[in-house]
Enzyme design. Structure first.
Site, short mmCIF file in Angstrom:
data_model
loop_
_atom_site.label_atom_id
_atom_site.label_comp_id
_atom_site.label_asym_id
_atom_site.label_seq_id
_atom_site.Cartn_x
_atom_site.Cartn_y
_atom_site.Cartn_z
N LYS A 20 0.83 -1.21 0.00
CA LYS A 20 0.00 0.00 0.00
C LYS A 20 0.87 1.26 0.00
O LYS A 20 0.64 2.19 -0.77
CB LYS A 20 -0.92 -0.02 1.22
N GLY A 39 -8.05 -7.32 3.79
CA GLY A 39 -9.01 -7.49 4.87
C GLY A 39 -8.49 -8.23 6.08
O GLY A 39 -9.24 -8.44 7.04
N ARG A 77 -2.92 -1.59 -6.12
CA ARG A 77 -2.14 -2.81 -5.90
C ARG A 77 -2.50 -3.80 -7.00
O ARG A 77 -3.51 -3.63 -7.69
CB ARG A 77 -2.44 -3.42 -4.53
N CYS A 129 6.61 -39.94 -10.66
CA CYS A 129 5.22 -40.31 -10.95
C CYS A 129 4.34 -40.31 -9.71
O CYS A 129 3.18 -40.69 -9.77
CB CYS A 129 5.15 -41.68 -11.62
N MET A 172 -5.89 -7.35 8.14
CA MET A 172 -5.38 -6.52 9.23
C MET A 172 -6.27 -5.30 9.43
O MET A 172 -7.28 -5.16 8.76
CB MET A 172 -3.92 -6.16 8.95
N TYR A 177 11.04 -36.16 -17.23
CA TYR A 177 9.60 -35.92 -17.24
C TYR A 177 9.03 -35.94 -15.82
O TYR A 177 9.67 -36.41 -14.88
CB TYR A 177 8.87 -36.98 -18.08
N ARG A 211 -3.63 2.75 8.43
CA ARG A 211 -3.94 1.50 7.73
C ARG A 211 -2.69 0.64 7.60
O ARG A 211 -1.57 1.15 7.55
CB ARG A 211 -4.50 1.81 6.34
N HIS A 232 -5.77 -43.52 -0.13
CA HIS A 232 -6.37 -44.24 -1.27
C HIS A 232 -7.44 -43.39 -1.93
O HIS A 232 -7.49 -43.25 -3.17
CB HIS A 232 -6.96 -45.57 -0.78
#
Length: 888
Positions: free
Chosen positions: A31, A109, A344, A835, A111, A855, A100, A460
């Site tokens: 900010k 939102g 921002r 994998c 803080m 890969y 702020r 699973h």
């Protein structure tokens, strides 16, 4: 953090110049850096100053401010008084400020904020005279006391709101701003009395005391529960801290010629190139976000205040061009004049992120490389799975682990057979189990989603659901599943079989009732972005697929082969399971071979379908891995039914089940150990693979089988199994009068295999890392039971992340690095991939890129995520490594 004695602690901005710039986010926070940059650009910004984020760490650690901060804040206040022509605490022309927060990474939102600071019983009179509007002055005073009491004194906000609502109700008034001035005056006195009663402390009247208390409160809000939780979710370090911005107040609540709002330079939901946002006339910032009043669409501001709207549109375009990204703006209009309070980087949906990035390339704002680098890979989940309508009303039941993304609604069932029965009739069902087992596979196929009370991210249920692209919430420990009564309970709330629930596997949340879902569509923007990513990456991306359907889905998402085909899943469908059970219950090798002969044509047909689906690409098939007892029933009635089917006594069947029972099945008779003890199993699977490969090759199809021997710990285990596979391959090739090239490799999933990778590589042509089991065996954790304590480990800071969700590059990663290095010393052309479930996780993909693997392989719906992650990893390493890879 601690501050350097030479670095300023306070940075001023105003009158067209600022002490800081946009590059100083680490010091000024997002900010503060935005306010400084807008000031330097000549954009209308109220003057103010930023206290550096380094002070936050010092204050929280020592519970007092650095000694030199006081003088720097007082000097900044004097500059602010000069810039505004007002006096802080002055009676006639009072300077009021907002206080702020603002961290380097946006935490919207999370803080605290305090507005209108500096008001007291004297300065409110000055404000009243200056504005000529007593209602505005006392409304601002009321707001200040209310916010200060909630933020600084921690008085519950609902206590203030109840008193405000009581006065509105008594007078029959709907909007706060319509209260008579006398009511605001009464509320100020009432709120001050409430603070004194609740805290035993008087409300501070001196503006300087108010300021220091507010600065302290904003720093302390860094450690609120919601801020901590947000940082954990978004991987923001606790050490970062927040800056504090003290800015001269401009007022949107001075009448109908004033207002406040928020805007995005493009639509954050769709990415459409238009100004998007909301505003309120005669309001302050918290009115827009609190829901107390219904905001108007930003387009309507053009009719209400055409000059202010035109200026806002001009500023929005200027800021987007300057920052070359979508901006999230906050603004106030005071008596027709626009002031910018924040800019921002705008948060956006996955769909919007892709469209915006591609269109900004077309507009010449960014390069293709920047577009690819900007998209958080996991945001692609939103494009690939159904999501809950953001406007839906939701009734949250519980939260578990987000085990497989996407959302689904269905009626609750507790039994896999019933799920299959209802699913075949077209009824949407959610399979709810304490935990799933391979026996539930057919029910999981039929269900729209899976919910389990136990298990983790690689349980699973999680692994199977991800493979099928079904939503899954696992480890929802608050639910108590009682199949005997046909219900589960959440904190005494019963949900009966047949009731509707909605499962959101992307967030881990479970809702009561049926919820509207949004079905995503892959856009041309997505295809273009992924095309760019494919040109930039080195790693190939394969898919974990056990069926032709999974293989086709993987190819649709851009997979370049199959990295893991788990043959055991094929044995749970149709007539396969009875034949498999017949093989297990056979009393000798002859009986086993008889049962395996029934399985051979089924396996052959499965492999043929998969080879055709993935024609032209490699297919890695893992031989049978799980322990045999997983294929046998556990319930007494199911055991009795099996005995009847097999022509055996219940006692004989139970004896076999008991003989296969293991204390620790994960480390028992499974993987290559099964093939060594029962070589006929390996022979049948190898024959099915090569016969299917020959059939496809005979029809001019290009087939590239890779046979993977699982759970190898010793090179001799591999050698014995490899000998069987090679013998069967030669037999089939002789019989069919055709030869198909193939590779023979192993899954590295045990620490000993990694440590002796040089020996194994003398025999194996490829390594595929099974990171699920390698994580378990390296950490000594059971992935199904770790949910009992891993959350506490995370909470207490013992570990930074769940190693089953994010690859442990320090521990498990060291074994991977060692195995790659040792293996390639022995066999330079060793093909190496991953994998496990980490194959689609962005951090793991980056690690694989650094190790020069060939890969990664992952579930179908994570293939695009892996492709994008691989491109980003390549961009990050560009120019630092010599790339020599090219094999599929």
């Amino acid at each position: 953090m601690t501050d350097s004695l030479t670095q300023p602690l306070v940075y001023f901005f105003g009158q067209g110049r600022a002490d800081g710039t946009a590059t100083m986010k680490e010091v000024l926070g997002g900010k503060g850096a935005g306010l400084a940059e807008m000031t330097n650009l000549g954009i209308p910004v109220p003057p103010g100053f930023t206290i550096a984020s380094t002070v936050c760490g010092t204050y929280l650690a020592m519970q007092h401010f650095p000694p030199r901060l006081n003088s720097q804040v007082e000097a900044a206040l004097q500059r602010l008084e000069t810039a505004t022509g007002k006096q802080f605490g002055g009676r006639d022309n009072p300077l009021l400020v907002s206080v702020r927060s603002g961290a380097a990474l946006s935490m919207p939102g999370m803080m605290e904020t305090i507005l209108n600071l500096g008001l007291n019983d004297e300065t409110v009179v000055g404000l009243e005279k200056l504005s000529g509007n007593p209602r505005f002055a006392w409304d601002s005073y009321r707001r200040f006391v209310q916010m200060f009491g909630g933020v600084v004194f921690d008085v519950p906000k609902k206590m203030f709101e109840a008193r405000l609502e009581a006065r509105k109700h008594r007078l029959g008034i709907a909007r706060d701003i319509d209260l008579p001035v006398e009511e605001f005056q009464g509320l100020v006195s009432e709120f001050k009395a409430l603070i004194a009663t609740e805290t035993g402390k008087p409300f501070p009247e001196k503006p300087l005391d108010q300021l220091w208390a507010a600065i302290s409160a904003v720093f302390e809000s860094w450690n609120t529960r919601r801020a901590i939780d947000y940082r954990k979710l978004h991987d923001i370090p606790d050490s970062m801290g927040t800056a504090v911005n003290v800015v001269a107040m401009v007022f949107g609540n001075m009448g109908e010629d004033s207002g406040t709002g928020v805007a995005f330079t493009r639509d954050p939901s769709t990415g459409e190139h238009r100004l998007y946002g909301e505003f309120l006339l005669n309001a302050q910032g918290e009115d827009v976000v609190s829901g107390a009043r219904t905001p108007e669409h930003i387009e309507d501001l053009k009719g209400e205040m055409p000059h202010a709207y035109g200026e806002l549109d001009r500023v929005a375009r200027t800021l987007e061009r300057h920052f070359r990204d979508v901006q999230d703006l906050e603004f106030t209009i005071e008596r027709g004049q626009l002031f910018m309070l924040q800019t921002r980087r705008g948060q956006r949906s996955g769909q919007a992120a892709v469209r915006i990035a591609v269109e900004m390339v077309d507009e010449g704002l960014i390069s293709q490389e920047e577009a690819v680098a900007r998209i958080p890979p996991n945001d692609l989940n939103q494009l690939l799975h159904p999501t809950i309508d953001p406007n839906a009303r939701l009734d949250l039941l519980t939260t578990g682990l987000p085990a497989s993304p996407g959302a689904a609604s269905g009626t609750v069932v507790f039994d896999a057979d019933k799920a299959e029965e209802l699913g075949k009739k077209g009824n949407p069902v959610i399979l709810v189990r304490r935990e799933t087992s391979p026996e539930d596979f057919h029910g999981m196929v039929a269900a729209k989603a899976i919910l389990t009370a136990r298990g983790g991210m690689t349980s699973h249920a999680a692994v199977v659901a991800r493979g099928m692209g079904k939503p899954c919430v696992a480890g929802a420990q608050e639910i108590d599943v009682d199949e005997s009564t046909g219900q589960f309970r959440v904190r005494e709330r019963p949900i009966k079989e047949g009731e509707w629930i909605t499962v959101d596997g992307s967030t881990g949340k479970v809702y009561a009732g049926q919820t509207k879902l949004v079905t995503p569509l892959l856009s041309e923007h997505f295809n273009r972005l992924m095309g760019w990513a494919d040109q930039m990456r080195h790693l190939r991306v394969r898919v974990n697929a056990d069926t032709p359907g999974d293989a086709h889905r993987g190819r649709d998402f851009g997979a370049e082969g199959i990295g893991l085909c788990r043959t055991e899943h094929m044995f749970f469908e149709g007539e396969r399971l009875p034949a498999m059970r017949e093989m297990i219950l056979a009393e000798d090798e002859t009986g086993r071979r008889k049962a395996l002969a029934k399985l051979l044509p089924m396996q052959r047909a499965d492999f043929e379908g998969i080879f055709r689906a993935m024609e032209g690409y490699p297919v890695t098939i893992r031989l049978l891995d799980p322990p045999l007892h997983e294929f046998l029933p556990k319930a007494a009635e199911e055991i009795a039914e099996l005995a009847k089917q097999m022509g055996k006594t219940v006692k004989d069947v139970q004896r076999t089940i008991d003989s296969l029972s293991e204390v620790n099945p994960m480390l028992g008779l499974r993987g290559c150990r099964l093939g060594i003890m029962y070589p006929e199993i390996t022979q049948m699977q190898a024959r099915a693979i090569f016969e299917a490969a020959c059939t496809v090759a005979e029809r001019k199809g290009r087939v590239m089988p890779e046979v993977m021997i699982p759970l190898v710990a010793h090179v001799i285990e591999f050698r014995k199994q490899a000998l069987i596979v090679r013998q069967v391959a030669e037999e089939v090739f002789r019989e069919r009068q055709i030869t198909v090239p193939y590779l023979l490799g192993t899954m590295i999933e045990l620490p000993r295999a990694a440590l002796t990778a040089d020996e194994i590589a003398r025999e194996a042509q490829f390594f595929s890392f099974g990171t699920n089991d390698l994580t378990q065996t390296t950490w000594g954790l059971s992935r199904d039971d770790a949910g009992l304590f891993l959350p506490a480990y995370l909470e207490r800071g013992i570990i930074e992340f769940d190693p089953f969700q994010e690859l442990d590059t320090i521990g498990v990663g060291r074994l991977l690095s060692m195995a790659v290095e040792l293996g390639r010393k022995t066999r330079q052309d060793l093909k190496v991939g991953i994998c496990g479930e980490h194959g689609g996780e962005p951090h793991a993909v980056a690690f694989c890129e650094a190790q020069k693997m060939n890969y990664v392989s992952c579930s179908p719906f994570r293939v695009p995520i892996a492709r994008l992650s691989a491109a980003q990893a390549a961009l990050a390493e560009r120019g630092t490594m010599d790339r020599t890879r090219g094999t599929l």
